[in-house]
Design an enzyme around this catalytic site. Sequence first.
Site, short mmCIF file in Angstrom:
data_model
loop_
_atom_site.label_atom_id
_atom_site.label_comp_id
_atom_site.label_asym_id
_atom_site.label_seq_id
_atom_site.Cartn_x
_atom_site.Cartn_y
_atom_site.Cartn_z
N GLN A 1 0.82 -1.22 0.00
CA GLN A 1 0.00 0.00 0.00
C GLN A 1 0.85 1.27 0.00
O GLN A 1 2.04 1.25 0.32
CB GLN A 1 -0.90 0.02 1.23
CG GLN A 1 -2.04 -0.98 1.19
CD GLN A 1 -2.93 -0.86 2.41
OE1 GLN A 1 -2.85 -1.64 3.33
NE2 GLN A 1 -3.81 0.15 2.42
N HIS A 2 0.20 2.36 -0.35
CA HIS A 2 0.67 3.73 -0.12
C HIS A 2 1.78 4.23 -1.03
O HIS A 2 1.99 5.43 -1.13
CB HIS A 2 1.16 3.93 1.33
CG HIS A 2 0.20 3.61 2.39
ND1 HIS A 2 -1.07 4.15 2.46
CD2 HIS A 2 0.30 2.77 3.46
CE1 HIS A 2 -1.69 3.68 3.53
NE2 HIS A 2 -0.90 2.83 4.14
N ASP B 1 -2.35 -4.74 -0.13
CA ASP B 1 -2.01 -6.04 0.46
C ASP B 1 -2.89 -6.43 1.64
O ASP B 1 -3.29 -7.59 1.77
CB ASP B 1 -0.52 -6.12 0.83
CG ASP B 1 -0.04 -4.95 1.67
OD1 ASP B 1 -0.86 -4.10 2.09
OD2 ASP B 1 1.18 -4.87 1.91
#
Length: 481
Positions: free
Chosen positions: A81-82, A239
């Site tokens: 992520q991110h 994820d």
Amino acid sequence: MSEAEGPLVIGVDSSTQSTKALVVDAATGRVVATGQAPHTVSSGAGRESDPRQWWEALCEALRQCGEAAHEAAAVSVGGQQHGLVTLDERGEPVRPALLWNDVRSAPQARRLTEELGGAKFWAERTGSVPAASFTVTKWAWLAEHEPEAARATRAVRLPHDYLTERLTGQGTTDRGDASGTGWWASGTEGYDEDILAHVGLDPALLPRVVRPGEVAGTVRDSHDLPFSKGTLVAPGTGDNAAAALGLGLRPGMPVMSLGTSGTVYAVSQRRPADPSGTVAGFADARGDWLPLACTLNCTLAVDRVATLLGLDREAVEPGTAVTLLPFLDGERTPNLPNASGLLHGLRHDTTAGQLLQAAYDGAVHSLLGALDLVLDRDADPSAPLLLIGGGARGRAWQQTVLRLSGRPVQVPEAKELVALGAAAQAAGVLTGEDPAAVARRWNTAAGPVLDAVERDEETLARIAGVLSDAAPLLERPTDTH
């Protein structure tokens, strides 16, 4: 043809360290082929990776799957992520991706929170208060420190978006991963134009948000991958949302994931908004919500302590009054991006094994402190805590979680839950099923249940006291070089 009862699907887990691919029988959940290839991550103050490595690793992992990959009817990508992926007009990376555990944007996170109405505004608008891990803070950092790179950017993607787009040729994302950017409004489930305008990001640079169950596209013909023409590509997701699918989670089932980062989360039907910033109000990949708390320091930090002590990671010893806060990379929960590790209570008779146990205790304490905030008020406090991730099969991790949580702990036997969740999502676009129901049909959460033991309140109180007393020291920036 493979000896499969149903169509084959592929689930991908593009994590911080490597990409894994599973070819799965959609009817039974049986894994018929696997592949894996590594990535490199920079060290030092920043944490960066070249997105092209993720693609090369995906291609290699698929090659390792052999003929089974060619037979697959659908594929889905779960990704870390991110991360901020910036692409130029040719679709090539402008610079390496800024990863989730790059904490250089901590000043931007604080400034954005203050400039746009404070923590309550952000929690109500996006579900989360910006932290250094969030993509919006990384874009703000890039615009401030590398304005030429920001000006050269013609598309902004998350890691899973980048791989999905390489497969389909179309810029798409999903609600689960989009909810971790800081510029997706959880109330309207669309991009927040006020926040985007504030950070100078044109919405036209962002991918289309594909609905749960919608087909994101088909694998295009312009590259040499082992797919048949017309192979469907599912939306993919971040994820943690993929692992929630992989477990077939129902609302209120608590999860603790022990990996490079540590997370606690549960599916909820209520839209979360925690102004303290401890809980991120993420969306899941189905249409519900996934309130989640994350720590930056988990298995890698504890393994580093074991290495420094010259011990095997399982060589813990009980009976210690020493406290070790393993905040080796700064920390997100609690929000201490400038922190470093802290040791308190060392005595002549303290053993190396006790120091190692203290590192486990410090890591688990941070996760358990957020668990009550993650769970809805009506969640069953005696429900088993599902323990997943790379550390879940370690005896020292299991025993520490048991002792400090006071809950029964269930360890699913299924491995690679992120990739399995992506595979369930791929199966869902083929059959029209809820991917969580697919995973439940595959019985992915099955595994031994460890009985609850009395909670170690003394250790929990000691760690909390040290954390409180040391707060000014932990908030002080340290020179990393």
